[in-house]
Design an enzyme around this catalytic site. Structure first.
Site, PDB file in Angstrom:
ATOM      1  N   PHE A   1      41.839 -63.732 -27.159  1.00  0.00           N
ATOM      2  CA  PHE A   1      41.782 -63.163 -25.812  1.00  0.00           C
ATOM      3  C   PHE A   1      40.947 -64.061 -24.909  1.00  0.00           C
ATOM      4  O   PHE A   1      40.133 -64.847 -25.399  1.00  0.00           O
ATOM      5  CB  PHE A   1      41.165 -61.755 -25.858  1.00  0.00           C
TER       6      PHE A   1
ATOM      7  N   GLN B   1      37.034 -57.238 -10.658  1.00  0.00           N
ATOM      8  CA  GLN B   1      37.905 -58.133 -11.414  1.00  0.00           C
ATOM      9  C   GLN B   1      39.342 -58.046 -10.916  1.00  0.00           C
ATOM     10  O   GLN B   1      39.906 -56.961 -10.840  1.00  0.00           O
ATOM     11  CB  GLN B   1      37.882 -57.760 -12.891  1.00  0.00           C
TER      12      GLN B   1
ATOM     13  N   HIS C   1      42.789 -58.988 -12.162  1.00  0.00           N
ATOM     14  CA  HIS C   1      43.453 -59.385 -13.397  1.00  0.00           C
ATOM     15  C   HIS C   1      44.533 -60.399 -13.053  1.00  0.00           C
ATOM     16  O   HIS C   1      45.301 -60.192 -12.119  1.00  0.00           O
ATOM     17  CB  HIS C   1      44.066 -58.166 -14.083  1.00  0.00           C
TER      18      HIS C   1
ATOM     19  N   LEU D   1      50.080 -53.576 -14.849  1.00  0.00           N
ATOM     20  CA  LEU D   1      49.376 -54.557 -15.684  1.00  0.00           C
ATOM     21  C   LEU D   1      50.269 -55.171 -16.763  1.00  0.00           C
ATOM     22  O   LEU D   1      51.025 -54.484 -17.423  1.00  0.00           O
ATOM     23  CB  LEU D   1      48.188 -53.865 -16.359  1.00  0.00           C
TER      24      LEU D   1
ATOM     25  N   GLU E   1      46.538 -59.486 -21.006  1.00  0.00           N
ATOM     26  CA  GLU E   1      46.127 -60.833 -21.359  1.00  0.00           C
ATOM     27  C   GLU E   1      46.529 -61.143 -22.800  1.00  0.00           C
ATOM     28  O   GLU E   1      46.630 -62.308 -23.196  1.00  0.00           O
ATOM     29  CB  GLU E   1      44.599 -60.877 -21.224  1.00  0.00           C
TER      30      GLU E   1
ATOM     31  N   ARG F   1      38.970 -64.389 -16.924  1.00  0.00           N
ATOM     32  CA  ARG F   1      39.915 -63.844 -15.948  1.00  0.00           C
ATOM     33  C   ARG F   1      39.660 -64.322 -14.521  1.00  0.00           C
ATOM     34  O   ARG F   1      40.602 -64.591 -13.779  1.00  0.00           O
ATOM     35  CB  ARG F   1      39.875 -62.318 -15.977  1.00  0.00           C
TER      36      ARG F   1
ATOM     37  N   HIS G   1      41.708 -54.866 -10.759  1.00  0.00           N
ATOM     38  CA  HIS G   1      41.832 -54.274 -12.090  1.00  0.00           C
ATOM     39  C   HIS G   1      40.592 -53.516 -12.544  1.00  0.00           C
ATOM     40  O   HIS G   1      40.702 -52.467 -13.163  1.00  0.00           O
ATOM     41  CB  HIS G   1      42.130 -55.410 -13.071  1.00  0.00           C
TER      42      HIS G   1
ATOM     43  N   ARG H   1      33.980 -59.549 -16.187  1.00  0.00           N
ATOM     44  CA  ARG H   1      34.142 -58.951 -17.513  1.00  0.00           C
ATOM     45  C   ARG H   1      35.159 -59.730 -18.329  1.00  0.00           C
ATOM     46  O   ARG H   1      36.172 -60.185 -17.807  1.00  0.00           O
ATOM     47  CB  ARG H   1      34.611 -57.505 -17.375  1.00  0.00           C
TER      48      ARG H   1
ATOM     49  N   SER I   1      36.001 -53.982 -22.101  1.00  0.00           N
ATOM     50  CA  SER I   1      35.915 -52.675 -21.441  1.00  0.00           C
ATOM     51  C   SER I   1      36.111 -51.557 -22.452  1.00  0.00           C
ATOM     52  O   SER I   1      35.376 -50.565 -22.445  1.00  0.00           O
ATOM     53  CB  SER I   1      36.927 -52.554 -20.315  1.00  0.00           C
TER      54      SER I   1
END
Lengths: 597, 236
Positions: free
Chosen positions: A119, A240, A242, A252, A255, A286, A353, A398, A403
């Site tokens: 990630f 953020q 995304h 969404l 990722e 991100r 996001h 982040r 999260s």
């Protein structure tokens, strides 16, 4: 209006991941607990999380919590508090394993362990190469997690108040928190929930932006309630975006798609992330990827007739991998982008996001405010966890999968702290002030009687457009200044919204008007905090704070290595130090450095 | 795409002012970006803020906006407006009490879901690490765990309409099989006992409306068949 009173040991507002995790702690300890939620628990927005939850289990590649901590501090652009980050990364394995024991259907490796995928921003050996740290249930990790947590709460007999919308925080003259007021949607009745402890787990407010991956319900209710009650909001300038929202629809795309090998391409088919992040490429953090995409689009290398998006390409992956690891993404791409990603790339744009800031807390989940010279004095009886809270583990940016980890670790931690405080006899039912429900009743009475006002839809739209234009992926001094004035004007208009629907029964118009009050607090906090922060850091990048030798990436540690605190009353700003010291001696502080991927 | 106007016929009922429900004819002009039925309903609400329905994620994972669309249950957020014949007729999910407009009281639905003990039971002391499960064993949960509890299936099932208090219904039974199929769960016998009853499981007559309407493409009928197989195998 007659206001019923209900009394509990603890009230939790919100039944997403953080609220449900906290509730388990309280229910299993035998505390009389009420969980208020404006939607049925499994409809909370945790359900939409896709790619995974971070834990250094090391099931597929070597890993440890030190590396995870380093990545998180670096991802935060050093604005995260290192005590809270150490706490979170150390606890990750424990809370993920617990979840597996609760029945969460994680994907599996060939030897039967929890499946992990790479990630963005997660690395092995302090930034050397991508690491497999994201524990996943296909691309439906949030759904699987939320249902497993709800199911465990069914087993624990947790008492839910479903479709009850919390309205206002109740505090006494000393500033102690005594509970909340809330409205039952089915009847429109307002009640007081009087409690010894109140935990907010109300999620974020991504709906302040026009283009958002967030659900309709993500209206920052707890954040707004806290702000109205005099609690400052921390680091609200950091939002953020995304990288991969479906162009036009905002939905969404995880990722995890890039974790499984997906590549971002511009109009000429170039894998442009190689230029911006030579090491981690498409799996850079991100904020970095989103800015790179916007730069490509701004410089004319966007795709489509309007050159307004880039493409996320997984056509080189085998259909079997896509069907097994990314089945939900395929459905979303077909539904909302009209393309089958097995055959054609998905059009994507950076989309709002996640709210990095929120209600200031410590790693125990206690809400903390400046008091008598202490920047972090706990507010008696008040706790917060998850996206509504700022612990601060995400700082200025982040990392993906942190999260879901945040809500597990700090949901549990807030619950544990309440149980400890309860057992130590530190929590008591303090007398309610006579005017405990007055503010809420006045808000509802205004909506019942308002005439000649504007519609909630129109005022909300103006707020979303203003935020999108004035506080987006890249920020400009002139636009921010103008944004502060514009949002103040929208806030004035929000005081005079009018609803036509006056029914007591399931009145969506009333709910949306009350939600707008919360969104407006968040929008004001964001714009004012962003205008004031004269540096570039993480997700907050300004035109007048460029990359220089003195301030790498535009980051100005000498003047701005500090948390913003915004107070609703008077739009006042204050600041407090970042905690650069870890919680224990197990790890050295992660020293300040320029962020590159 | 250009702007277009769409005609609706929508079930309206506000117990605060209406003596009885009625069907309202209403039209709305859409923006070119409006693709899903939910987009149109949001547009309608901007025109008439008393139009009441539930909604949240707008991407088919939260299960809030289930309704009866031109006679068939579905999610507003996953239904293309252009796929629907006009006037688009919207009613609340059938068989459940209506609270207001398109909002139904889902108490009975969740009561049945809760009745199957929808949580993993494993009485061994929890190990330090994860309980192991092979990829093949995990595969058995696919098509089961993805349920979003929207109630499209149960409220399209005649057996559920007649006996909502006695028949668990397709959503609850899918969840029951999700735990029966999980190698980590130890409560198989008790779960089967809980369903061994003329109504709870055996009211399913394989009409397959549930399969037809599931917005996630799940197959409760097959799961119910597998539970029946387990019952038979246990009896021998």
């Amino acid at each position: 209006m007659n206001v019923a009173k209900r009394t509990f040991d603890a009230v939790i507002v919100g039944a997403g991941g953080a609220g449900l995790r906290a509730a388990l702690q309280l229910s299993e300890a035998g505390l009389k607990t009420a969980v208020l939620t404006k939607v049925f628990p499994t409809r909370s927005h945790t359900v939409a999380a896709q790619g995974g939850v971070a834990a250094s289990l090391g099931n597929s590649t070597e890993d440890n919590w030190h590396w995870h901590m380093y990545d998180t501090v670096k991802g935060s652009d050093w604005l995260g508090d290192q005590d809270a980050i150490e706490f979170m990364c150390k606890k990750a394995n424990e809370v993920v394993i617990e979840l597996e024991h609760y029945g969460m259907p994680f994907d599996r490796t060939d030897n039967g362990k929890i499946y992990q995928r790479p990630f963005g921003g997660h690395s092995m050996n302090y930034g050397q190469a991508p690491v497999m740290r994201s524990c996943a249930a296909a691309d439906r990790t949030g759904h699987a997690m939320l249902h497993a947590l709800y199911q465990r709460n069914v087993r624990a007999n947790t008492q839910f108040f479903v479709e009850w919308m919390a309205l206002d925080l109740i505090r006494n003259a000393d500033g102690d928190v005594l509970g909340v007021t809330a409205m039952e949607m089915e009847t429109g009745e307002v009640s007081i929930f009087h409690s010894k402890a109140t935990i907010f787990a109300t999620g974020g407010a991504g709906r302040i932006y026009y283009s958002s991956t967030n659900a309709f319900i993500n209206t920052g209710d707890g954040v707004g309630m806290a702000a109205r009650a005099g609690i400052p909001l921390e680091d609200m300038e950091f939002w953020q975006f995304h990288p991969t929202g479906v162009a036009g629809a905002g939905v969404l795309i995880t990722e995890g798609v890039r974790g499984e090998g997906g590549i971002l391409r511009n109009a000429s088919g170039e894998r442009f992330m190689e230029r911006y992040a030579p090491n981690l490429k498409d799996l850079a953090s991100r904020d970095v990827v989103s800015r790179s995409m916007v730069t490509e689009i701004n410089e004319g290398r966007g795709c489509g007739p309007d050159k307004d998006h880039v493409l996320l390409d997984i056509t080189h992956l085998s259909p079997e991998t896509i069907m097994k690891r990314l089945p939900g993404i395929r459905e979303i791409a077909i539904q909302f982008a009209g393309v089958d990603p097995i055959k054609a790339p998905i059009p994507v744009v950076p989309t709002c996001h996640y709210q990095m800031g929120g209600i200031p807390t410590n790693y125990k989940g206690q809400v903390v405010v400046p008091k008598d010279g202490n920047p972090n004095a706990p507010v008696q009886g008040f706790y917060a966890a998850g996206e509504c809270a700022c612990a601060s583990v995400h700082g200025a940016n982040r990392l993906g999968t942190n999260s879901l980890l945040d809500l597990l670790v700090f949901g549990k931690s807030a619950g544990e702290t309440v149980v400890e405080d309860f057992k130590a006899g530190n929590l008591s039912l303090k007398p309610l002030p006579a005017d405990a429900a007055d503010a809420s009743l006045a808000r509802i009475a205004r909506l019942d009687s308002q005439t000649g006002g504007e519609s909630v839809f129109d005022v909300g739209l103006e707020m979303r457009r203003t935020m999108q234009k004035h506080a987006g992926v890249f920020r400009f001094d002139a636009l921010l200044r103008e944004g502060v004035t514009k949002i103040a004007a929208v806030a004035e208009r929000a005081k005079r919204t009018e609803i036509k629907d006056k029914s007591k029964v399931w009145n969506v118009a009333r709910m949306e008007a009350l939600e707008l009050d919360n969104l407006i607090e968040v929008a004001r906090a964001t714009m004012v905090s962003a205008e004031a922060r004269k540096e570039s850091r993480g997700a907050h990048v300004r035109d007048d704070a460029p990359d220089t030798a003195e301030n790498p990436n535009g980051r100005d540690d000498k003047n701005w290595l500090k948390h913003t605190l915004w107070y609703s009353e008077g739009n006042r700003l204050d600041y407090k130090p970042v905690n650069l010291k870890p919680l224990s001696d197990d790890v050295e502080p992660i020293a300040l450095a320029k962020r590159t991927y | 795409m250009t702007k277009r106007t769409v005609q609706f016929k929508i079930y309206r009922y506000d117990p605060d002012k209406d003596e009885k429900p009625y069907m309202q004819d209403i039209s709305v002009e859409l923006e070119p970006s409006d693709k899903k039925l939910l987009d149109a309903l949001v547009r309608l609400r901007a025109k008439d803020d008393s139009m009441s329905f539930r909604r949240s994620c707008r991407e088919g994972v939260c299960g809030s906006d289930a309704m009866n669309i031109n006679g068939k249950n579905g999610l507003a957020c996953l239904t293309d407006i252009d796929s629907l014949a006009q006037p688009i007729t919207l009613r609340p999910l059938p068989g459940l009490p209506v609270i207001r407009d398109l909002i139904v009281d889902m108490t009975q639905f969740f009561k049945q879901y809760h009745s199957i003990k929808p949580y993993l039971v494993n009485n061994d002391p929890p190990p330090e690490r994860e309980r192991l499960q092979s990829p093949e064993e995990r595969e058995e949960l696919n098509g089961l765990y993805e349920c979003i509890l929207c109630a499209c299936c149960s409220t399209s099932c005649p057996s559920f309409w007649w006996n909502p208090d006695k028949f668990v219904g397709p959503a609850g039974l899918l969840a029951a099989y999700r735990f029966l199929a999980d190698t980590r769960d130890q409560d198989t016998n008790a779960r089967l006992d809980n369903l061994e009853d003329p109504y709870r499981l055996f009211r399913c007559h394989s009409i397959m409306n549930c399969v037809d309407v599931c917005p996630k493409g799940l197959n409760p009928t097959r799961a119910i068949g597998k539970i029946k197989d387990m019952m038979v195998r246990r009896a021998i």
